[in-house]
Design a protein around this motif. Sequence first.
Motif, short mmCIF file in Angstrom:
data_model
loop_
_atom_site.label_atom_id
_atom_site.label_comp_id
_atom_site.label_asym_id
_atom_site.label_seq_id
_atom_site.Cartn_x
_atom_site.Cartn_y
_atom_site.Cartn_z
N ARG A 13 0.83 -1.21 0.00
CA ARG A 13 0.00 0.00 0.00
C ARG A 13 0.86 1.26 0.00
NH1 ARG A 13 -3.11 -2.99 3.75
NH2 ARG A 13 -2.19 -1.80 5.43
N ASP A 14 1.98 1.23 0.73
CA ASP A 14 2.88 2.39 0.74
C ASP A 14 3.44 2.63 -0.66
OD1 ASP A 14 4.54 4.35 2.49
OD2 ASP A 14 6.01 3.34 1.20
N LEU A 15 3.86 1.57 -1.32
CA LEU A 15 4.37 1.70 -2.69
C LEU A 15 3.27 2.21 -3.62
CD1 LEU A 15 6.62 1.32 -4.77
CD2 LEU A 15 5.85 -1.05 -5.02
N GLN A 16 2.09 1.66 -3.50
CA GLN A 16 0.96 2.08 -4.33
C GLN A 16 0.70 3.58 -4.16
OE1 GLN A 16 -2.97 0.83 -2.99
NE2 GLN A 16 -3.47 0.24 -5.09
N ARG A 21 1.10 9.28 -5.94
CA ARG A 21 1.36 10.67 -5.56
C ARG A 21 2.55 11.26 -6.32
NH1 ARG A 21 2.04 9.63 -0.65
NH2 ARG A 21 4.29 9.73 -0.60
N GLN A 22 3.64 10.53 -6.44
CA GLN A 22 4.86 11.10 -6.99
C GLN A 22 5.02 10.93 -8.50
OE1 GLN A 22 7.38 8.97 -4.29
NE2 GLN A 22 7.62 10.75 -2.98
N LEU A 23 4.45 9.87 -9.05
CA LEU A 23 4.64 9.60 -10.48
C LEU A 23 3.34 9.50 -11.25
CD1 LEU A 23 7.47 6.94 -10.17
CD2 LEU A 23 7.72 9.38 -10.70
N ASN A 24 2.21 9.69 -10.57
CA ASN A 24 0.90 9.56 -11.19
C ASN A 24 0.70 8.20 -11.87
OD1 ASN A 24 -1.65 10.63 -11.62
ND2 ASN A 24 -1.12 11.38 -13.66
N LEU A 25 1.24 7.16 -11.23
CA LEU A 25 1.09 5.79 -11.71
C LEU A 25 0.11 5.05 -10.84
CD1 LEU A 25 4.81 4.79 -12.35
CD2 LEU A 25 3.10 5.33 -14.07
N THR A 26 -0.66 4.16 -11.44
CA THR A 26 -1.60 3.35 -10.68
C THR A 26 -1.08 1.93 -10.57
OG1 THR A 26 -3.42 4.71 -11.50
CG2 THR A 26 -3.99 2.55 -10.56
N LEU A 27 -0.91 1.47 -9.35
CA LEU A 27 -0.47 0.12 -9.07
C LEU A 27 -1.64 -0.66 -8.49
CD1 LEU A 27 2.00 -1.86 -8.73
CD2 LEU A 27 2.18 -0.97 -6.40
#
Length: 176
Positions: A13-16, A21-27
Amino acid sequence: SPEPSAAERFAARDLQESLRRQLNLTLTIATRKEGERPPRGMLLGGPRRDRQIRDRLDRLDLRLDPRMAAEGYVLGIDAEGLVGASESPAGVLYGVMTLRQMLLARDPARRLPAVRVEDWPAMRYRGVHDEISYGQVSTMDNFKELIRFCALFKMNTFMVYIEDMYRFRKIGRAHV
């Protein structure tokens, strides 16, 4: 892992959240069923509990050395994706922090390179001392931000010096 630990769920969840937040990527976080072949992507967990993580580590020739038991981890990236493994909750988190650092340091348009990381701390205690008695009074949000900073850089100690800054509701007895 098919049965993720609380540490594995927290780290995922922290990585997600940091990627969003920082790269606008969805995991997307998914829990595999026992024996189910993992899709291309990231595997995160303990190799003793997850055969597929063990298999991926073997293919990458990555090993968890006994010196890694308390806080160490291994991280590998190849054409199949990424595998992060540790037998300790701290190691799982620190592996994710290394991945976050790698993602933030690269050009977002480029893929992560094939890599093998075997890491564990050289010192038992690593941390920050915050002296707040003679300056700005920190808020709970400030403390949380500092603790997240410590975690990102794999620090495990946060000490606060507070002299007459807070009034405590209950004072215990001193025992000598």
